[in-house]
Write a protein that holds these residues in place. Structure first.
Motif, PDB file in Angstrom:
ATOM      1  N   ASN A  56       0.800  -1.205   0.000  1.00  0.00           N
ATOM      2  CA  ASN A  56       0.000   0.000   0.000  1.00  0.00           C
ATOM      3  C   ASN A  56       0.846   1.276   0.000  1.00  0.00           C
ATOM      4  OD1 ASN A  56      -2.455  -1.346   0.057  1.00  0.00           O
ATOM      5  ND2 ASN A  56      -2.383  -1.583   2.281  1.00  0.00           N
ATOM      6  N   VAL A  57       2.149   1.151   0.256  1.00  0.00           N
ATOM      7  CA  VAL A  57       3.008   2.327   0.259  1.00  0.00           C
ATOM      8  C   VAL A  57       3.136   2.849  -1.162  1.00  0.00           C
ATOM      9  CG1 VAL A  57       5.309   3.202   0.774  1.00  0.00           C
ATOM     10  CG2 VAL A  57       4.288   1.437   2.214  1.00  0.00           C
ATOM     11  N   PRO A  58       2.858   4.135  -1.393  1.00  0.00           N
ATOM     12  CA  PRO A  58       2.986   4.670  -2.751  1.00  0.00           C
ATOM     13  C   PRO A  58       4.379   4.439  -3.301  1.00  0.00           C
ATOM     14  CG  PRO A  58       1.905   6.248  -1.316  1.00  0.00           C
ATOM     15  CD  PRO A  58       2.390   5.138  -0.433  1.00  0.00           C
ATOM     16  N   TRP A  59       4.448   4.138  -4.593  1.00  0.00           N
ATOM     17  CA  TRP A  59       5.745   3.866  -5.222  1.00  0.00           C
ATOM     18  C   TRP A  59       6.691   5.043  -5.078  1.00  0.00           C
ATOM     19  CZ3 TRP A  59       6.888  -0.906  -6.637  1.00  0.00           C
ATOM     20  CH2 TRP A  59       5.867  -1.787  -6.981  1.00  0.00           C
ATOM     21  N   PHE A  60       6.146   6.256  -5.195  1.00  0.00           N
ATOM     22  CA  PHE A  60       7.040   7.401  -5.227  1.00  0.00           C
ATOM     23  C   PHE A  60       7.754   7.619  -3.896  1.00  0.00           C
ATOM     24  CE2 PHE A  60       3.526   9.388  -3.125  1.00  0.00           C
ATOM     25  CZ  PHE A  60       4.030  10.487  -2.452  1.00  0.00           C
ATOM     26  N   LEU A  61       7.227   7.005  -2.805  1.00  0.00           N
ATOM     27  CA  LEU A  61       7.881   7.145  -1.515  1.00  0.00           C
ATOM     28  C   LEU A  61       9.014   6.147  -1.329  1.00  0.00           C
ATOM     29  CD1 LEU A  61       4.793   7.604   0.832  1.00  0.00           C
ATOM     30  CD2 LEU A  61       6.415   9.343   0.112  1.00  0.00           C
ATOM     31  N   ARG A  62       8.959   5.031  -2.030  1.00  0.00           N
ATOM     32  CA  ARG A  62       9.899   3.954  -1.766  1.00  0.00           C
ATOM     33  C   ARG A  62      11.364   4.322  -1.998  1.00  0.00           C
ATOM     34  NH1 ARG A  62       7.026  -1.826  -3.010  1.00  0.00           N
ATOM     35  NH2 ARG A  62       5.089  -1.363  -1.910  1.00  0.00           N
ATOM     36  N   PRO A  63      11.716   4.990  -3.103  1.00  0.00           N
ATOM     37  CA  PRO A  63      13.124   5.314  -3.271  1.00  0.00           C
ATOM     38  C   PRO A  63      13.639   6.301  -2.237  1.00  0.00           C
ATOM     39  CG  PRO A  63      11.818   6.431  -4.927  1.00  0.00           C
ATOM     40  CD  PRO A  63      10.920   5.448  -4.237  1.00  0.00           C
ATOM     41  N   LEU A  64      12.732   6.983  -1.540  1.00  0.00           N
ATOM     42  CA  LEU A  64      13.143   7.998  -0.582  1.00  0.00           C
ATOM     43  C   LEU A  64      13.364   7.420   0.802  1.00  0.00           C
ATOM     44  CD1 LEU A  64      10.499  10.629  -1.659  1.00  0.00           C
ATOM     45  CD2 LEU A  64      12.829  10.357  -2.482  1.00  0.00           C
ATOM     46  N   ILE A  65      12.934   6.201   1.049  1.00  0.00           N
ATOM     47  CA  ILE A  65      13.048   5.625   2.388  1.00  0.00           C
ATOM     48  C   ILE A  65      13.795   4.313   2.383  1.00  0.00           C
ATOM     49  CG2 ILE A  65      11.003   6.750   3.312  1.00  0.00           C
ATOM     50  CD1 ILE A  65       9.324   4.426   2.640  1.00  0.00           C
ATOM     51  N   GLY A  66      14.582   4.075   1.350  1.00  0.00           N
ATOM     52  CA  GLY A  66      15.490   2.935   1.380  1.00  0.00           C
ATOM     53  C   GLY A  66      15.017   1.708   0.661  1.00  0.00           C
ATOM     54  N   VAL A  67      13.842   1.689   0.054  1.00  0.00           N
ATOM     55  CA  VAL A  67      13.374   0.519  -0.681  1.00  0.00           C
ATOM     56  C   VAL A  67      13.480   0.844  -2.166  1.00  0.00           C
ATOM     57  CG1 VAL A  67      11.458  -1.072  -1.067  1.00  0.00           C
ATOM     58  CG2 VAL A  67      11.794  -0.032   1.183  1.00  0.00           C
ATOM     59  N   TYR A  68      14.504   0.323  -2.833  1.00  0.00           N
ATOM     60  CA  TYR A  68      14.820   0.749  -4.193  1.00  0.00           C
ATOM     61  C   TYR A  68      14.304  -0.188  -5.271  1.00  0.00           C
ATOM     62  CZ  TYR A  68      17.888   4.219  -2.141  1.00  0.00           C
ATOM     63  OH  TYR A  68      18.373   5.268  -1.422  1.00  0.00           O
ATOM     64  N   LYS A  69      13.665  -1.265  -4.905  1.00  0.00           N
ATOM     65  CA  LYS A  69      13.229  -2.197  -5.926  1.00  0.00           C
ATOM     66  C   LYS A  69      11.813  -1.860  -6.391  1.00  0.00           C
ATOM     67  CE  LYS A  69      11.740  -5.445  -2.339  1.00  0.00           C
ATOM     68  NZ  LYS A  69      11.897  -6.792  -1.807  1.00  0.00           N
ATOM     69  N   ASP A  70      11.454  -2.418  -7.523  1.00  0.00           N
ATOM     70  CA  ASP A  70      10.093  -2.289  -8.065  1.00  0.00           C
ATOM     71  C   ASP A  70       9.690  -0.856  -8.409  1.00  0.00           C
ATOM     72  OD1 ASP A  70       9.746  -5.038  -7.716  1.00  0.00           O
ATOM     73  OD2 ASP A  70       9.053  -4.762  -5.662  1.00  0.00           O
ATOM     74  N   ILE A  71      10.649  -0.010  -8.765  1.00  0.00           N
ATOM     75  CA  ILE A  71      10.307   1.355  -9.148  1.00  0.00           C
ATOM     76  C   ILE A  71       9.877   1.360 -10.613  1.00  0.00           C
ATOM     77  CG2 ILE A  71      11.146   3.717  -9.358  1.00  0.00           C
ATOM     78  CD1 ILE A  71      10.929   2.630  -6.504  1.00  0.00           C
ATOM     79  N   PRO A  72       8.718   1.911 -10.939  1.00  0.00           N
ATOM     80  CA  PRO A  72       8.272   1.940 -12.328  1.00  0.00           C
ATOM     81  C   PRO A  72       9.221   2.754 -13.200  1.00  0.00           C
ATOM     82  CG  PRO A  72       6.502   2.550 -10.810  1.00  0.00           C
ATOM     83  CD  PRO A  72       7.756   2.530 -10.022  1.00  0.00           C
ATOM     84  N   SER A  73       9.255   2.435 -14.477  1.00  0.00           N
ATOM     85  CA  SER A  73      10.093   3.176 -15.405  1.00  0.00           C
ATOM     86  C   SER A  73       9.546   4.593 -15.559  1.00  0.00           C
ATOM     87  CB  SER A  73      10.112   2.494 -16.774  1.00  0.00           C
ATOM     88  OG  SER A  73      10.630   1.184 -16.656  1.00  0.00           O
ATOM     89  N   PRO A  74      10.406   5.606 -15.573  1.00  0.00           N
ATOM     90  CA  PRO A  74       9.935   6.985 -15.741  1.00  0.00           C
ATOM     91  C   PRO A  74       9.421   7.211 -17.152  1.00  0.00           C
ATOM     92  CG  PRO A  74      12.330   6.900 -15.795  1.00  0.00           C
ATOM     93  CD  PRO A  74      11.862   5.516 -15.432  1.00  0.00           C
ATOM     94  N   ILE A  75       8.539   8.185 -17.304  1.00  0.00           N
ATOM     95  CA  ILE A  75       7.973   8.469 -18.628  1.00  0.00           C
ATOM     96  C   ILE A  75       8.873   9.395 -19.432  1.00  0.00           C
ATOM     97  CG2 ILE A  75       5.603   8.123 -17.838  1.00  0.00           C
ATOM     98  CD1 ILE A  75       5.344  11.207 -17.796  1.00  0.00           C
TER      99      ILE A  75
END
Length: 293
Positions: free
Chosen positions: A188-207
């Motif tokens: 449920n954590v928004p994807w955009f928050l993940r790279p900012l708090i240490g979880v770097y996997k599963d980030i969608p490709s940028p447009i």
């Protein structure tokens, strides 16, 4: 009109001061008022509420439950007083919403910084709160940012009670909740928050390619009086409830929000349509110039 001094002491108010340290250009105050009134009218245009203007004082609509009064303080004319108050609920005085308090604080600061940048670059100010230990006639102020992290001392034996200040203007516990949830891998954590708090996997490709995205951030990061900036992008992807959180992060807010754009199934054309809708043709022009669309 209700006595402002009496109102400011009520339980249903949040009060802060913008201290210009001895010099407040009167023109700056009126420029601020024009912007705040415009912001308020956009919110209340279909609700029949009009701002009430007085000499060096204005009362504006915030939402259905809150109003605000902004005035030049008579006792200290180099100071602007902002009173946020919540309407009575069932005859009871309840504290204003912390999210509303932080929104108005941010609105005042952003507009003053923008006015200073465009009109009077040497103007400096501090956001303060009134000391609740010293006698009122002294009008002793403490910087808000210091009250949010420590207890200011007044004299050898007294310290200011900062509980209400921290409750209304301080950071809430959502940041830590987001971090704990992300560490546990909650989807449920928004994807955009993940790279900012240490979880770097599963980030969608940028447009957009990174070098173009950084230029878009330069255009959308600075706050605009009409909020036609990164906040409109956040609302488009359904992250409007996270705006206060993103605002307090060191990263580019635009870059943060755009990490979630692909997750929502939105394309580059959708992004351009969003920019056109909020009258940001400069961003559209930048994208088209780089990608030659």
């Amino acid at each position: 009109m209700v006595s402002l001094d009496k109102l400011a002491k009520s339980n249903n108010t949040a009060v802060f001061y913008v201290n210009f340290d001895g010099f407040l250009p009167e023109g700056l105050y009126y420029r601020l008022v024009v912007r705040i009134v415009h912001w308020s009218q956009q919110r209340s245009h279909d609700k029949g509420y009009n701002p009430r203007l007085f000499y060096q004082q204005v009362k504006v609509y915030i939402d259905q439950n809150h109003d605000a009064i902004i005035r030049i303080l008579p006792e200290k004319r180099s100071c602007i007083q902002v009173v946020i108050y919540k309407l009575k609920v069932g005859g009871k005085h309840l504290e204003p919403s912390p999210s509303v308090c932080k929104e108005i604080l941010q609105l005042i600061k952003e507009n003053l910084l923008d006015i200073g940048h465009k009109w009077m670059k040497r103007v400096d100010f501090n956001v303060c709160v009134l000391c609740n230990v010293c006698p009122e006639e002294n009008l002793h102020l403490h910087k808000l940012k210091e009250c949010l992290v420590s207890t200011p001392r007044c004299g050898p034996d007294d310290g200011m009670d900062t509980c209400k200040v921290r409750r209304l203007f301080g950071k809430d516990n959502r940041n830590q909740a987001f971090q704990d949830t992300a560490v546990q891998g909650n989807s449920n954590v928004p994807w955009f928050l993940r790279p900012l708090i240490g979880v770097y996997k599963d980030i969608p490709s940028p447009i957009l390619p990174f070098h173009i995205m950084t230029e878009v951030c330069v255009l959308l990061d600075p706050p605009q009086p009409r909020a036609n900036d990164w906040r409109s992008v956040a609302c488009k992807v359904g992250y409007d409830c996270y705006i206060n959180y993103i605002m307090n992060m060191m990263n580019s807010p635009t870059m943060c929000v755009m990490h979630g754009w692909s997750e929502k199934g939105l394309s580059l054309d959708d992004f351009k349509d969003c920019m056109i809708a909020i009258n940001r043709h400069d961003v559209v022009g930048l994208i088209e110039e780089h990608l030659k669309l």
